[in-house]
Design a protein around this motif. Structure first.
Motif, PDB file in Angstrom:
ATOM      1  N   LEU A   7      38.679  46.602  37.681  1.00 25.46           N
ATOM      2  CA  LEU A   7      40.010  46.262  37.177  1.00 25.46           C
ATOM      3  C   LEU A   7      40.953  47.453  37.290  1.00 25.46           C
ATOM      4  CD1 LEU A   7      39.096  44.195  33.968  1.00 25.46           C
ATOM      5  CD2 LEU A   7      39.589  43.353  36.274  1.00 25.46           C
ATOM      6  N   GLU A   8      40.500  48.631  36.894  1.00 27.78           N
ATOM      7  CA  GLU A   8      41.320  49.829  37.011  1.00 27.78           C
ATOM      8  C   GLU A   8      41.513  50.205  38.483  1.00 27.78           C
ATOM      9  OE1 GLU A   8      39.718  49.766  32.936  1.00 27.78           O
ATOM     10  OE2 GLU A   8      38.822  49.466  34.910  1.00 27.78           O
ATOM     11  N   HIS A   9      40.489  49.987  39.282  1.00 29.05           N
ATOM     12  CA  HIS A   9      40.541  50.335  40.695  1.00 29.05           C
ATOM     13  C   HIS A   9      41.598  49.516  41.436  1.00 29.05           C
ATOM     14  CE1 HIS A   9      39.154  51.705  44.583  1.00 29.05           C
ATOM     15  NE2 HIS A   9      38.946  50.462  44.985  1.00 29.05           N
ATOM     16  N   LEU A  10      41.625  48.217  41.188  1.00 28.32           N
ATOM     17  CA  LEU A  10      42.574  47.344  41.880  1.00 28.32           C
ATOM     18  C   LEU A  10      43.964  47.390  41.249  1.00 28.32           C
ATOM     19  CD1 LEU A  10      40.313  44.221  42.563  1.00 28.32           C
ATOM     20  CD2 LEU A  10      40.914  46.053  44.161  1.00 28.32           C
ATOM     21  N   ALA A  11      44.008  47.612  39.923  1.00 28.92           N
ATOM     22  CA  ALA A  11      45.289  47.684  39.194  1.00 28.92           C
ATOM     23  C   ALA A  11      46.212  46.532  39.584  1.00 28.92           C
ATOM     24  CB  ALA A  11      45.969  49.025  39.450  1.00 28.92           C
ATOM     25  N   LEU A  12      45.711  45.312  39.457  1.00 32.04           N
ATOM     26  CA  LEU A  12      46.444  44.126  39.894  1.00 32.04           C
ATOM     27  C   LEU A  12      47.605  43.802  38.960  1.00 32.04           C
ATOM     28  CD1 LEU A  12      43.402  41.811  40.733  1.00 32.04           C
ATOM     29  CD2 LEU A  12      44.714  43.237  42.320  1.00 32.04           C
ATOM     30  N   SER A  13      48.665  43.314  39.530  1.00 34.24           N
ATOM     31  CA  SER A  13      49.780  42.804  38.738  1.00 34.24           C
ATOM     32  C   SER A  13      49.401  41.441  38.159  1.00 34.24           C
ATOM     33  CB  SER A  13      51.026  42.658  39.603  1.00 34.24           C
ATOM     34  OG  SER A  13      50.826  41.630  40.572  1.00 34.24           O
ATOM     35  N   THR A  14      50.230  40.928  37.260  1.00 31.63           N
ATOM     36  CA  THR A  14      49.951  39.615  36.671  1.00 31.63           C
ATOM     37  C   THR A  14      49.850  38.552  37.748  1.00 31.63           C
ATOM     38  OG1 THR A  14      51.171  40.265  34.684  1.00 31.63           O
ATOM     39  CG2 THR A  14      50.751  37.907  34.983  1.00 31.63           C
ATOM     40  N   ASP A  15      50.773  38.556  38.701  1.00 24.73           N
ATOM     41  CA  ASP A  15      50.743  37.556  39.771  1.00 24.73           C
ATOM     42  C   ASP A  15      49.511  37.709  40.646  1.00 24.73           C
ATOM     43  OD1 ASP A  15      53.080  36.344  38.965  1.00 24.73           O
ATOM     44  OD2 ASP A  15      54.358  37.468  40.364  1.00 24.73           O
ATOM     45  N   GLN A  16      49.103  38.944  40.892  1.00 21.53           N
ATOM     46  CA  GLN A  16      47.903  39.171  41.698  1.00 21.53           C
ATOM     47  C   GLN A  16      46.647  38.701  40.968  1.00 21.53           C
ATOM     48  OE1 GLN A  16      48.627  43.397  42.361  1.00 21.53           O
ATOM     49  NE2 GLN A  16      48.939  43.037  44.550  1.00 21.53           N
ATOM     50  N   ILE A  17      46.592  38.922  39.658  1.00 22.67           N
ATOM     51  CA  ILE A  17      45.452  38.410  38.878  1.00 22.67           C
ATOM     52  C   ILE A  17      45.442  36.892  38.928  1.00 22.67           C
ATOM     53  CG2 ILE A  17      44.443  38.210  36.569  1.00 22.67           C
ATOM     54  CD1 ILE A  17      45.648  40.991  35.978  1.00 22.67           C
ATOM     55  N   ARG A  18      46.614  36.293  38.794  1.00 24.29           N
ATOM     56  CA  ARG A  18      46.726  34.833  38.830  1.00 24.29           C
ATOM     57  C   ARG A  18      46.222  34.292  40.177  1.00 24.29           C
ATOM     58  NH1 ARG A  18      51.741  34.631  37.509  1.00 24.29           N
ATOM     59  NH2 ARG A  18      51.390  34.480  35.256  1.00 24.29           N
ATOM     60  N   ASP A  19      46.604  34.947  41.258  1.00 20.98           N
ATOM     61  CA  ASP A  19      46.168  34.505  42.590  1.00 20.98           C
ATOM     62  C   ASP A  19      44.663  34.696  42.764  1.00 20.98           C
ATOM     63  OD1 ASP A  19      48.770  33.866  43.226  1.00 20.98           O
ATOM     64  OD2 ASP A  19      49.161  35.719  44.371  1.00 20.98           O
ATOM     65  N   ALA A  20      44.168  35.842  42.288  1.00 23.27           N
ATOM     66  CA  ALA A  20      42.723  36.110  42.403  1.00 23.27           C
ATOM     67  C   ALA A  20      41.923  35.092  41.611  1.00 23.27           C
ATOM     68  CB  ALA A  20      42.418  37.529  41.928  1.00 23.27           C
ATOM     69  N   TYR A  21      42.415  34.754  40.401  1.00 21.76           N
ATOM     70  CA  TYR A  21      41.703  33.759  39.608  1.00 21.76           C
ATOM     71  C   TYR A  21      41.746  32.392  40.279  1.00 21.76           C
ATOM     72  CZ  TYR A  21      40.498  30.248  36.291  1.00 21.76           C
ATOM     73  OH  TYR A  21      39.909  29.158  35.720  1.00 21.76           O
ATOM     74  N   ALA A  22      42.888  32.025  40.856  1.00 19.55           N
ATOM     75  CA  ALA A  22      43.000  30.734  41.545  1.00 19.55           C
ATOM     76  C   ALA A  22      41.986  30.653  42.688  1.00 19.55           C
ATOM     77  CB  ALA A  22      44.418  30.543  42.064  1.00 19.55           C
ATOM     78  N   ASP A  23      41.814  31.755  43.406  1.00 17.25           N
ATOM     79  CA  ASP A  23      40.841  31.793  44.495  1.00 17.25           C
ATOM     80  C   ASP A  23      39.423  31.667  43.950  1.00 17.25           C
ATOM     81  OD1 ASP A  23      40.124  32.185  47.288  1.00 17.25           O
ATOM     82  OD2 ASP A  23      39.407  34.172  46.671  1.00 17.25           O
ATOM     83  N   TYR A  24      39.141  32.381  42.852  1.00 13.49           N
ATOM     84  CA  TYR A  24      37.817  32.284  42.205  1.00 13.49           C
ATOM     85  C   TYR A  24      37.554  30.849  41.743  1.00 13.49           C
ATOM     86  CZ  TYR A  24      34.436  32.599  38.350  1.00 13.49           C
ATOM     87  OH  TYR A  24      33.384  32.377  37.507  1.00 13.49           O
ATOM     88  N   ALA A  25      38.527  30.258  41.041  1.00 12.01           N
ATOM     89  CA  ALA A  25      38.357  28.904  40.514  1.00 12.01           C
ATOM     90  C   ALA A  25      38.149  27.905  41.648  1.00 12.01           C
ATOM     91  CB  ALA A  25      39.558  28.521  39.681  1.00 12.01           C
ATOM     92  N   LYS A  26      38.853  28.078  42.741  1.00 11.98           N
ATOM     93  CA  LYS A  26      38.694  27.185  43.900  1.00 11.98           C
ATOM     94  C   LYS A  26      37.279  27.275  44.437  1.00 11.98           C
ATOM     95  CE  LYS A  26      40.665  26.267  48.472  1.00 11.98           C
ATOM     96  NZ  LYS A  26      41.681  26.716  49.485  1.00 11.98           N
ATOM     97  N   THR A  27      36.772  28.494  44.508  1.00  7.46           N
ATOM     98  CA  THR A  27      35.406  28.703  44.999  1.00  7.46           C
ATOM     99  C   THR A  27      34.386  28.066  44.055  1.00  7.46           C
ATOM    100  OG1 THR A  27      36.070  30.795  46.014  1.00  7.46           O
ATOM    101  CG2 THR A  27      33.717  30.459  45.662  1.00  7.46           C
ATOM    102  N   VAL A  28      34.594  28.247  42.758  1.00  5.70           N
ATOM    103  CA  VAL A  28      33.662  27.732  41.757  1.00  5.70           C
ATOM    104  C   VAL A  28      33.642  26.206  41.760  1.00  5.70           C
ATOM    105  CG1 VAL A  28      33.308  27.498  39.266  1.00  5.70           C
ATOM    106  CG2 VAL A  28      33.742  29.746  40.262  1.00  5.70           C
ATOM    107  N   ARG A  29      34.770  25.589  42.001  1.00  4.75           N
ATOM    108  CA  ARG A  29      34.881  24.124  41.904  1.00  4.75           C
ATOM    109  C   ARG A  29      34.419  23.389  43.147  1.00  4.75           C
ATOM    110  NH1 ARG A  29      40.378  25.308  39.141  1.00  4.75           N
ATOM    111  NH2 ARG A  29      39.878  25.012  36.924  1.00  4.75           N
ATOM    112  N   ARG A  30      34.090  24.126  44.203  1.00  4.19           N
ATOM    113  CA  ARG A  30      33.623  23.472  45.430  1.00  4.19           C
ATOM    114  C   ARG A  30      32.336  22.710  45.203  1.00  4.19           C
ATOM    115  NH1 ARG A  30      34.675  28.446  49.649  1.00  4.19           N
ATOM    116  NH2 ARG A  30      36.933  28.230  49.778  1.00  4.19           N
TER     117      ARG A  30
END
Length: 353
Positions: free
Chosen positions: A330-353
């Motif tokens: 988390l500290e390494h990537l230092a993602l913005s709120t929008d970047q976290i939102r996009d990363a989570y959307a990608d994770y959720a898409k993968t999980v729901r397959r």
């Protein structure tokens, strides 16, 4: 040529098996922890009271102390009460709160601690840390390792299954935690203890790859051993680093942001670990974690523990503030709120397959 080595603080007794409680008195006497049988035993008012009835005849020299909860005040009161006796050791008999209170109280009065766990909800039963609620929220206090750990698998099976599930999530999260430690070593030069890392990682891998379920003795044995080894790995490292990375930062964020709605420690850590592995690009490892967590009935999406996607994004964004100075993905990537939102959307898409 000198032979260099180090002493590792660890229990002199680790007894994990069905029926272990029946031999508690003789094990403590044989190991000379308490040959006189003079023990101070801390219990809860629930399951502890039932076990007291069962164990009291075999422990005639013991004094029983009922602990009100898992606060610092409870632990201090317990220690003060124990000062009046002349005991060989303190026994914490119960779940995490009771054992943590007993750890702190034992350290306060200078006595060794015997941890007798009645559930497997997290890796704190053999760690050098007591986690207690205080006026500021929750604090972690350094204490000596237990001198003995006794886990009766018959008792573990009688506890609600949610406790076992929580322990599974906590154990599996070791894999993500060690990956964060190695990342910090590469990026910041943080020292890493190879033995502590190996112990924590192998404990997590053993639980992750075991084919059994929560009702199998062989699986419960591996889980219990994994949680004990994780506690010892923290002693080897000198802090919680082998078992606490981004996954635990996310867990702490849930606890702080949504204190009345937070799920169990292991549920939140397991979810946090699967997402953290996804963030670092370890997609196969994340997918395997998701598969195993699901098989054991643990959550892999925030909605499964009552949180919205936006609440999860907020928790991930807040997470680094829970452990200042700790370097994780988390500290390494230092993602913005929008970047976290996009990363989570990608994770959720993968999980729901």
């Amino acid at each position: 040529m000198p032979v260099l080595t180090r002493l590792i603080p660890s229990p002199v007794v680790v007894d994990i098996r069905a029926g272990a409680l029946d031999d508690l008195a003789s094990v403590l006497a044989d190991q000379r922890i308490s040959s006189s049988g003079k023990l101070a035993i801390a219990i809860s008012g629930g399951s502890g009271a039932v076990l007291r009835e069962r164990l009291a005849p075999a422990l005639p020299g013991a004094t029983w102390y009922e602990v009100g909860g898992g606060t610092l005040d409870d632990a201090i009161k317990l220690g003060d009460a124990m000062k009046k006796g002349h005991y060989d050791a303190v026994v914490g008999l119960g779940g995490g709160k009771i054992i943590d209170c007993a750890k702190y109280a034992a350290a306060r009065v200078g006595l060794p601690l015997v941890a007798v766990a009645t559930n497997l909800s997290h890796d704190g039963l053999c760690s050098p840390v007591a986690t207690l609620d205080n006026d500021a929220g929750r604090g972690s206090y350094g204490v000596p390792n237990p001198i003995a750990v006794v886990i009766d698998l018959d008792v573990i099976r009688e506890a609600p299954v949610r406790f076992v599930r929580s322990g599974i999530g906590d154990a599996i999260s070791n894999i993500s935690s060690v990956a964060d430690w190695e990342l910090a070593h590469r990026e910041t030069g943080e020292a890493i203890d190879g033995l502590a890392a190996a112990m924590a990682r192998q404990a997590g891998e053993a639980v992750l790859r075991h084919p059994g379920g929560v009702g199998d003795d062989s699986f419960l044995q591996v889980l219990a051993e994994g949680l004990v080894l994780t506690g010892i790995s923290m002693s080897v490292a000198g802090d919680s680093r082998p078992a606490s990375g981004a996954c635990h930062e996310i867990n702490h964020a849930f606890d702080l942001l949504y204190p009345k709605r937070a799920a169990s420690h292991g549920e939140q850590c397991g979810l946090g670990a699967a997402f953290a592995m996804h963030l670092r690009g370890a997609r196969e490892e994340s997918a395997l974690m998701v598969e195993v967590l699901r098989r054991h009935g643990l959550p892999v999406l925030p909605g499964e523990i009552g949180f919205t996607d936006e609440e999860f994004v907020k928790a991930v964004e807040f997470a680094p503030q829970t452990r200042p100075g700790r370097y994780t993905i988390l500290e390494h990537l230092a993602l913005s709120t929008d970047q976290i939102r996009d990363a989570y959307a990608d994770y959720a898409k993968t999980v729901r397959r």
